[in-house]
Design an enzyme around this catalytic site. Structure first.
Site, PDB file in Angstrom:
ATOM      1  N   PRO A  10      -1.308  51.227  27.686  1.00 42.01           N
ATOM      2  CA  PRO A  10      -1.954  51.771  26.499  1.00 42.01           C
ATOM      3  C   PRO A  10      -2.212  50.762  25.404  1.00 42.01           C
ATOM      4  CG  PRO A  10       0.311  52.555  26.692  1.00 42.01           C
ATOM      5  CD  PRO A  10      -0.042  51.894  27.996  1.00 42.01           C
ATOM      6  N   ASN A  11      -3.408  50.882  24.846  1.00 38.83           N
ATOM      7  CA  ASN A  11      -3.891  50.118  23.689  1.00 38.83           C
ATOM      8  C   ASN A  11      -4.239  48.671  24.013  1.00 38.83           C
ATOM      9  OD1 ASN A  11      -3.705  52.266  21.734  1.00 38.83           O
ATOM     10  ND2 ASN A  11      -1.484  52.070  21.922  1.00 38.83           N
ATOM     11  N   ARG A  18      -7.347  43.442  16.742  1.00 35.17           N
ATOM     12  CA  ARG A  18      -6.360  43.593  15.662  1.00 35.17           C
ATOM     13  C   ARG A  18      -5.092  42.834  16.026  1.00 35.17           C
ATOM     14  NH1 ARG A  18      -5.931  49.712  15.746  1.00 35.17           N
ATOM     15  NH2 ARG A  18      -8.039  49.886  16.538  1.00 35.17           N
ATOM     16  N   TYR A  23      -0.694  39.117  19.078  1.00 32.97           N
ATOM     17  CA  TYR A  23      -1.234  39.146  20.442  1.00 32.97           C
ATOM     18  C   TYR A  23      -2.313  38.098  20.709  1.00 32.97           C
ATOM     19  CZ  TYR A  23       1.208  43.624  20.473  1.00 32.97           C
ATOM     20  OH  TYR A  23       2.159  44.604  20.389  1.00 32.97           O
ATOM     21  N   ASN A  79       1.695  44.870  32.517  1.00 30.22           N
ATOM     22  CA  ASN A  79       1.970  44.971  31.084  1.00 30.22           C
ATOM     23  C   ASN A  79       1.862  46.446  30.746  1.00 30.22           C
ATOM     24  OD1 ASN A  79       2.221  44.962  28.348  1.00 30.22           O
ATOM     25  ND2 ASN A  79       0.813  43.250  27.995  1.00 30.22           N
ATOM     26  N   ALA A  82       3.486  50.021  25.377  1.00 38.51           N
ATOM     27  CA  ALA A  82       4.593  50.783  24.792  1.00 38.51           C
ATOM     28  C   ALA A  82       5.298  51.676  25.816  1.00 38.51           C
ATOM     29  CB  ALA A  82       4.094  51.604  23.614  1.00 38.51           C
ATOM     30  N   ASP A  92      10.480  55.169  37.898  1.00 38.79           N
ATOM     31  CA  ASP A  92      10.628  55.858  39.193  1.00 38.79           C
ATOM     32  C   ASP A  92       9.490  55.484  40.148  1.00 38.79           C
ATOM     33  OD1 ASP A  92      12.925  57.097  38.275  1.00 38.79           O
ATOM     34  OD2 ASP A  92      11.968  59.041  37.913  1.00 38.79           O
ATOM     35  N   GLU A 103       7.112  42.195  35.394  1.00 36.91           N
ATOM     36  CA  GLU A 103       6.918  42.786  34.063  1.00 36.91           C
ATOM     37  C   GLU A 103       6.441  41.697  33.112  1.00 36.91           C
ATOM     38  OE1 GLU A 103      10.483  44.508  32.397  1.00 36.91           O
ATOM     39  OE2 GLU A 103       9.565  44.733  30.406  1.00 36.91           O
ATOM     40  N   HIS A 105       4.919  40.704  29.106  1.00 33.17           N
ATOM     41  CA  HIS A 105       4.572  41.008  27.716  1.00 33.17           C
ATOM     42  C   HIS A 105       3.955  39.782  27.080  1.00 33.17           C
ATOM     43  CE1 HIS A 105       6.593  44.762  28.111  1.00 33.17           C
ATOM     44  NE2 HIS A 105       7.601  44.120  28.665  1.00 33.17           N
ATOM     45  N   ILE A 106       2.915  39.999  26.334  1.00 34.42           N
ATOM     46  CA  ILE A 106       2.232  38.901  25.638  1.00 34.42           C
ATOM     47  C   ILE A 106       3.157  38.333  24.564  1.00 34.42           C
ATOM     48  CG2 ILE A 106       0.254  38.344  24.164  1.00 34.42           C
ATOM     49  CD1 ILE A 106      -1.204  40.736  25.610  1.00 34.42           C
ATOM     50  N   SER A 107       3.778  39.230  23.821  1.00 36.02           N
ATOM     51  CA  SER A 107       4.684  38.822  22.745  1.00 36.02           C
ATOM     52  C   SER A 107       6.118  38.746  23.273  1.00 36.02           C
ATOM     53  CB  SER A 107       4.612  39.843  21.599  1.00 36.02           C
ATOM     54  OG  SER A 107       5.061  41.119  22.032  1.00 36.02           O
ATOM     55  N   ARG A 112      11.222  41.028  18.264  1.00 34.21           N
ATOM     56  CA  ARG A 112      10.520  42.032  17.459  1.00 34.21           C
ATOM     57  C   ARG A 112      11.454  43.210  17.140  1.00 34.21           C
ATOM     58  NH1 ARG A 112       4.853  43.183  20.047  1.00 34.21           N
ATOM     59  NH2 ARG A 112       4.562  44.131  17.978  1.00 34.21           N
ATOM     60  N   ARG A 116      11.724  47.754  20.755  1.00 40.46           N
ATOM     61  CA  ARG A 116      11.047  47.028  21.846  1.00 40.46           C
ATOM     62  C   ARG A 116      12.028  46.255  22.727  1.00 40.46           C
ATOM     63  NH1 ARG A 116       5.591  47.500  20.233  1.00 40.46           N
ATOM     64  NH2 ARG A 116       5.396  47.526  17.976  1.00 40.46           N
TER      65      ARG A 116
HETATM   66  O1  CA2 Z   1       3.734  42.108  23.996  1.00 44.48           O
HETATM   67  C1  CA2 Z   1       3.193  42.925  24.773  1.00 44.48           C
HETATM   68  O2  CA2 Z   1       2.418  42.587  25.663  1.00 44.48           O
HETATM   69  C2  CA2 Z   1       3.474  44.426  24.609  1.00 44.48           C
HETATM   70  O3  CA2 Z   1       3.615  44.982  25.919  1.00 44.48           O
HETATM   71  C3  CA2 Z   1       2.266  45.001  23.897  1.00 44.48           C
HETATM   72  C4  CA2 Z   1       2.404  46.480  23.531  1.00 44.48           C
HETATM   73  C5  CA2 Z   1       3.727  46.731  22.815  1.00 44.48           C
HETATM   74  O4  CA2 Z   1       3.902  48.134  22.600  1.00 44.48           O
HETATM   75  C6  CA2 Z   1       4.921  46.192  23.590  1.00 44.48           C
HETATM   76  O5  CA2 Z   1       6.104  46.411  22.852  1.00 44.48           O
HETATM   77  C7  CA2 Z   1       4.745  44.704  23.836  1.00 44.48           C
HETATM   78  C8  CA2 Z   1       1.271  46.921  22.598  1.00 44.48           C
HETATM   79  C9  CA2 Z   1      -0.102  46.689  23.128  1.00 44.48           C
HETATM   80  C10 CA2 Z   1      -1.089  47.055  22.078  1.00 44.48           C
HETATM   81  O6  CA2 Z   1      -1.921  45.939  21.873  1.00 44.48           O
HETATM   82  C11 CA2 Z   1      -2.738  45.923  20.797  1.00 44.48           C
HETATM   83  C12 CA2 Z   1      -3.498  44.792  20.641  1.00 44.48           C
HETATM   84  C13 CA2 Z   1      -4.337  44.679  19.565  1.00 44.48           C
HETATM   85  C14 CA2 Z   1      -4.438  45.715  18.642  1.00 44.48           C
HETATM   86  C15 CA2 Z   1      -3.658  46.830  18.784  1.00 44.48           C
HETATM   87  C16 CA2 Z   1      -2.806  46.943  19.877  1.00 44.48           C
END
Ligand code: CA2
Length: 149
Positions: A10-11, A18, A23, A79, A82, A92, A103, A105-107, A112, A116
């Site tokens: 998601p997202n 943003r 990110y 990835n 959330a 599961d 697994e 994650h970009i960040s 954080r 998370r």
């Molecule tokens: O660091 C990551 O890759 C995350 O999986 C990114 C998720 C976050 O909920 C995880 O805790 C860490 C969020 C992805 C949403 O990405 C956006 C990018 C730009 C603008 C808004 C959201």
């Protein structure tokens, strides 16, 4: 040629629009291009997907498990966004599918917010990558290729 599934949750379709400080400035299309290059360098095909829907992601993981069992896929880079921090259903699905999964994650989620820090994915992942920015996708694909080869 075997396939790698890169599955984004998601997202992540909003990447590059943003929160560039967290990110980066690259879009999901840019990430797909870098994954395609990484796969090609290992003689692998890329299946790149994004969904905002948990059930769609579960279907993709089940499909990947069947493809790995059939010998046409080496594994998944996930990835889960959330859903990482909330989804017993994804946990599961990964466990039940038997698929080899990294697994990603970009960040650096551990640097954080506390919410998370817990992952439902990590216990059923082969490896975990976080904090390398979008370049982590290429690193994860190389890691999967190394495991397979
Ligand atoms: O660091 C990551 O890759 C995350 O999986 C990114 C998720 C976050 O909920 C995880 O805790 C860490 C969020 C992805 C949403 O990405 C956006 C990018 C730009 C603008 C808004 C959201």
């Amino acid at each position: 040629m075997k396939t790698v599934l890169v599955l984004n949750g998601p997202n992540l379709n909003l990447l590059g629009t943003r929160e560039p400080a967290v990110y980066g400035a690259q879009t999901l299309a840019d990430v797909e291009a870098l994954c395609a290059t990484a796969c090609a360098s290992h003689g692998l095909a890329l299946d790149f997907r994004q969904s905002n829907h948990e059930g769609v992601m579960i279907d993709a993981i089940q499909e990947a498990g069947r493809a790995q069992a059939a010998g046409t896929l080496i594994g998944v880079v996930l990835n889960a966004g959330a859903y990482t921090h909330t989804s017993v259903a994804l946990h599961d699905a990964i466990k039940g599918s038997g698929v080899t999964l990294i697994e990603l994650h970009i960040s650096n989620v551990h640097a954080r917010e506390a919410f998370r820090h817990h992952s439902f994915i990590s216990p059923v992942a082969k490896a975990v990558m976080a904090g390398f920015g979008v370049k982590g996708y290429a690193l994860a694909i190389s890691g999967l290729a190394g495991l397979a080869g």
